[in-house]
Enzyme design. Structure first.
Site, PDB file in Angstrom:
ATOM      1  N   GLU A  65       0.884  -1.173   0.000  1.00 32.46           N
ATOM      2  CA  GLU A  65       0.000   0.000   0.000  1.00 32.46           C
ATOM      3  C   GLU A  65       0.918   1.218   0.000  1.00 32.46           C
ATOM      4  O   GLU A  65       1.516   1.555   1.017  1.00 32.46           O
ATOM      5  CB  GLU A  65      -0.887   0.005   1.249  1.00 32.46           C
ATOM      6  CG  GLU A  65      -1.851  -1.160   1.324  1.00 32.46           C
ATOM      7  CD  GLU A  65      -3.021  -1.041   0.358  1.00 32.46           C
ATOM      8  OE1 GLU A  65      -3.122  -0.029  -0.353  1.00 32.46           O
ATOM      9  OE2 GLU A  65      -3.824  -1.982   0.307  1.00 32.46           O
TER      10      GLU A  65
ATOM     11  N   CYS B  41      -2.773   8.640   3.263  1.00 29.78           N
ATOM     12  CA  CYS B  41      -2.436   8.080   1.947  1.00 29.78           C
ATOM     13  C   CYS B  41      -3.520   8.399   0.929  1.00 29.78           C
ATOM     14  O   CYS B  41      -3.246   8.922  -0.139  1.00 29.78           O
ATOM     15  CB  CYS B  41      -2.217   6.587   2.053  1.00 29.78           C
ATOM     16  SG  CYS B  41      -3.568   5.720   2.852  1.00 29.78           S
TER      17      CYS B  41
ATOM     18  N   GLU C 239       3.115  14.288  -4.265  1.00 27.56           N
ATOM     19  CA  GLU C 239       2.297  14.017  -3.075  1.00 27.56           C
ATOM     20  C   GLU C 239       2.757  14.937  -1.942  1.00 27.56           C
ATOM     21  O   GLU C 239       3.866  14.797  -1.436  1.00 27.56           O
ATOM     22  CB  GLU C 239       2.453  12.555  -2.646  1.00 27.56           C
ATOM     23  CG  GLU C 239       1.571  12.207  -1.471  1.00 27.56           C
ATOM     24  CD  GLU C 239       1.815  10.803  -0.915  1.00 27.56           C
ATOM     25  OE1 GLU C 239       2.973  10.346  -0.876  1.00 27.56           O
ATOM     26  OE2 GLU C 239       0.834  10.165  -0.514  1.00 27.56           O
TER      27      GLU C 239
HETATM   28  P1  NAD Z   1       8.497   5.294   4.371  1.00 30.27           P
HETATM   29  O1  NAD Z   1       8.435   4.465   3.141  1.00 30.27           O
HETATM   30  O2  NAD Z   1       9.562   6.301   4.503  1.00 30.27           O
HETATM   31  O3  NAD Z   1       8.626   4.365   5.666  1.00 30.27           O
HETATM   32  C1  NAD Z   1       7.686   3.338   5.940  1.00 30.27           C
HETATM   33  C2  NAD Z   1       8.356   2.238   6.737  1.00 30.27           C
HETATM   34  O4  NAD Z   1       9.331   1.566   5.937  1.00 30.27           O
HETATM   35  C3  NAD Z   1       9.103   2.709   7.993  1.00 30.27           C
HETATM   36  O5  NAD Z   1       8.791   1.804   9.037  1.00 30.27           O
HETATM   37  C4  NAD Z   1      10.560   2.594   7.589  1.00 30.27           C
HETATM   38  O6  NAD Z   1      11.431   2.356   8.658  1.00 30.27           O
HETATM   39  C5  NAD Z   1      10.528   1.398   6.670  1.00 30.27           C
HETATM   40  N1  NAD Z   1      11.635   1.330   5.707  1.00 30.27           N
HETATM   41  C6  NAD Z   1      12.346   2.352   5.200  1.00 30.27           C
HETATM   42  N2  NAD Z   1      13.227   1.895   4.280  1.00 30.27           N
HETATM   43  C7  NAD Z   1      13.048   0.553   4.205  1.00 30.27           C
HETATM   44  C8  NAD Z   1      13.623  -0.472   3.409  1.00 30.27           C
HETATM   45  N3  NAD Z   1      14.573  -0.215   2.502  1.00 30.27           N
HETATM   46  N4  NAD Z   1      13.164  -1.733   3.571  1.00 30.27           N
HETATM   47  C9  NAD Z   1      12.181  -2.005   4.456  1.00 30.27           C
HETATM   48  N5  NAD Z   1      11.600  -1.065   5.232  1.00 30.27           N
HETATM   49  C10 NAD Z   1      12.027   0.202   5.111  1.00 30.27           C
HETATM   50  O7  NAD Z   1       7.040   5.943   4.471  1.00 30.27           O
HETATM   51  P2  NAD Z   1       6.502   7.045   5.491  1.00 30.27           P
HETATM   52  O8  NAD Z   1       7.162   8.345   5.180  1.00 30.27           O
HETATM   53  O9  NAD Z   1       6.551   6.500   6.868  1.00 30.27           O
HETATM   54  O10 NAD Z   1       4.963   7.123   5.082  1.00 30.27           O
HETATM   55  C11 NAD Z   1       4.453   8.062   4.186  1.00 30.27           C
HETATM   56  C12 NAD Z   1       4.130   7.415   2.857  1.00 30.27           C
HETATM   57  O11 NAD Z   1       3.295   6.278   3.071  1.00 30.27           O
HETATM   58  C13 NAD Z   1       3.345   8.307   1.931  1.00 30.27           C
HETATM   59  O12 NAD Z   1       3.831   8.184   0.615  1.00 30.27           O
HETATM   60  C14 NAD Z   1       1.935   7.736   1.985  1.00 30.27           C
HETATM   61  O13 NAD Z   1       1.146   7.998   0.852  1.00 30.27           O
HETATM   62  C15 NAD Z   1       2.202   6.298   2.179  1.00 30.27           C
HETATM   63  N6  NAD Z   1       1.053   5.642   2.795  1.00 30.27           N
HETATM   64  C16 NAD Z   1       0.314   4.783   2.040  1.00 30.27           C
HETATM   65  C17 NAD Z   1      -0.803   4.187   2.579  1.00 30.27           C
HETATM   66  C18 NAD Z   1      -1.658   3.250   1.776  1.00 30.27           C
HETATM   67  O14 NAD Z   1      -2.509   2.573   2.338  1.00 30.27           O
HETATM   68  N7  NAD Z   1      -1.463   3.161   0.476  1.00 30.27           N
HETATM   69  C19 NAD Z   1      -1.154   4.455   3.901  1.00 30.27           C
HETATM   70  C20 NAD Z   1      -0.368   5.325   4.645  1.00 30.27           C
HETATM   71  C21 NAD Z   1       0.754   5.905   4.072  1.00 30.27           C
END
Ligand code: NAD
Length: 474
Positions: free
Chosen positions: A248, A282, A380
């Site tokens: 997601e 999101c 975004e």
């Molecule tokens: P992010 O991708 O920076 O981090 C999300 C998670 O991934 C964190 O726990 C982080 O530690 C982990 N992570 C980072 N690098 C990684 C890697 N290489 N491998 C595995 N895990 C890793 O996202 P964010 O800034 O926390 O969230 C915001 C984003 O999330 C926005 O783009 C938003 O649209 C999206 N989002 C999507 C949904 C949905 O349902 N589609 C819901 C909420 C947020």
């Protein structure tokens, strides 16, 4: 089975249960004050958690569906019993206000999703039965599921990931966002009052723990919610172990207002579609396309609603909008609004942060008269700044809505539901709402099109995604 749960009365009780004095300092985004310290785990800690989760999984999978449903209902009871303490901690760590569609709403959703998921049925399906042949489709547990989450709705998204996983007989290891680990640790401490040991474990730490989880040979599936960039990294690092993935990812949801819509009637729905959780959602409305016939009236009505919505510290009961959760996100929003102004955008409200204030507050901002290629439209923003673009022809609006490489949600606003549905069918997005934006329901599948990800969550489709399909033929 655990018979009773102990409610946590305050956020301080929860913090006492999860904080680690040697851990990562977590600060309140509204004030900069310390909230608590989260354990900073390593890849070695993750190995230990996965080993324990694998050992626990056999017993968990051996339970019947009704037995696991019973556990999930007890977990929902535990969340409800500690709801106010969870909401307070969530508000202090994430920044979101207690009121409005924010912290109390999020905790309520956690209980609702646990309960509804407990009540779902996924019966084996008889595919062929003709006297000679019989084939049935079953869904078996996958094993250990890794859940990696973001910082915007940390508790609710964790429940979205873990509830169907547990229901289907998997155990779960959660890696929360490094920005909001305390909320997830506290939620798990509450839920674990109802669950057997090692069925649900949280390993808090930096991105490297997420990377280790995505490539871990002991993890069978990753449920990931976060940015598209991280989703792509997870696809790569999970390839060697051929993990199942539900992704997601980011979105940039378009809303199209048709010429027959009533500006006054839709203004509040448009506002909350865009500004729920102060825009850090999101599937929030992130770019608004309004027909020229009613453009000025929609801008005026939306501005009036925006001016009435108080923003401030989350624990102040009157507020419904809060700060950005972190400095990096604040800088993204501020930069995009500046780009909008530089590109000739007309600021209807907001647009200038208050000088010298504490916390990452960015004012509620509406920018009209933007070109469709302005960065505030194409990127975004994930914050309280909505771009408004005028259009003359519905086909042009649909083309602009479909012009990006993401497609999580979208919405169409009209007095004529049939006309709205016709336009909705032409939009490339996982969900298209009519006269609302962003509503989710634990019975209705949710997922993205294009680079907003793949796999469905919620409902029976969501359960299927947490099982291994197995055909019994004969
Ligand atoms: P992010 O991708 O920076 O981090 C999300 C998670 O991934 C964190 O726990 C982080 O530690 C982990 N992570 C980072 N690098 C990684 C890697 N290489 N491998 C595995 N895990 C890793 O996202 P964010 O800034 O926390 O969230 C915001 C984003 O999330 C926005 O783009 C938003 O649209 C999206 N989002 C999507 C949904 C949905 O349902 N589609 C819901 C909420 C947020």
């Amino acid at each position: 089975m655990t018979s009773t749960t102990t409610a946590f009365s305050t956020a301080a009780d929860l913090l006492a249960a999860v904080t680690d004095d040697a851990g990562r300092t977590i600060t309140d985004p509204a004030t900069g004050e310390e909230v608590g310290r989260a354990p900073e785990r390593t890849a070695a800690d993750l190995d230990a958690a996965v080993t324990a989760a694998r050992a626990a999984q056999r017993g968990w999978a051996a339970l019947s569906h009704p037995e696991r449903s019973d556990y999930l209902n007890r977990a929902a009871d535990a969340v409800e019993a500690s709801a106010e303490a969870l909401a307070e901690l969530l508000s202090r760590e994430q920044g979101k206000p207690l009121n409005g569609p924010n912290a109390r709403f999020e905790v309520g959703a956690c209980a609702a999703w646990l309960r509804t998921t407990a009540g779902l049925e996924l019966a084996p399906e008889v595919l062929v039965e003709d006297g000679d042949a019989r084939a049935e489709l079953h869904y078996r547990p996958l094993g250990v599921v890794g859940a990696i989450g973001p910082w915007n709705w940390p508790m609710m998204i964790t429940v979205w990931q873990i509830a169907p996983a547990l229901r289907m007989g998997n155990t779960v290891v959660v890696k929360p966002s490094e920005y909001t680990p305390l909320s997830v640790l506290a939620l798990a401490a509450v839920i674990n009052e109802a669950l057997p040991d090692d069925v649900l474990t949280v390993v808090s730490g930096g991105r490297e723990v997420g990377e280790a989880l995505a490539s871990h040979p002991g993890i069978d599936k990753v449920m990931f919610t976060g940015s598209t960039a991280t989703g792509k990294a997870i696809i790569r690092s999970s390839a060697d172990t051929v993990k199942r993935l539900t992704l997601e990812l980011g979105g940039n949801d378009a809303g199209i207002v048709l010429p027959d819509a009533d500006p006054e009637a839709i203004a509040e729905g448009l506002f909350w579609g865009a500004f729920i959780n102060t825009g850090q959602t999101c599937a929030a409305l992130k770019r608004l396309y309004v027909h020229e016939d009613i453009y000025d009236d929609v801008c005026t009505a939306l501005t009036e609603v925006a001016k009435q919505m108080p923003m401030g510290h989350g624990l102040d009961e009157q507020n419904v909008l809060g700060p950005l959760q972190n400095k990096a996100q604040y800088d993204i929003v501020a930069g995009l609004v500046q780009a909008a102004k530089d590109g000739g955008g007309r600021v209807l409200v907001g647009g200038e942060p208050e000088a010298g204030q504490a916390g990452y507050f960015y004012p509620t901002t509406l920018v009209a008269d933007l070109d469709n290629d302005n960065p505030l439209v194409t990127t975004e923003q994930f914050g309280p700044a909505l771009p408004i673009v005028k259009y003359a022809d519905v086909d042009e609006a649909v083309a602009m809505a479909n012009g990006l490489d993401v497609g999580l949600g979208a919405s169409v606003w009209s007095a004529d539901p049939a006309a709205a549905r016709e336009v909705a069918g032409r939009i490339e997005a996982g969900t298209v709402w009519i006269n609302k934006h962003g509503e989710v329901n634990p019975l209705v599948p949710f997922g993205g099109a294009k680079q907003s990800g793949y796999g469905l969550e919620f409902g029976v489709e969501g359960l299927k995604a947490l099982g291994n399909p197995q055909v019994i033929n004969g």
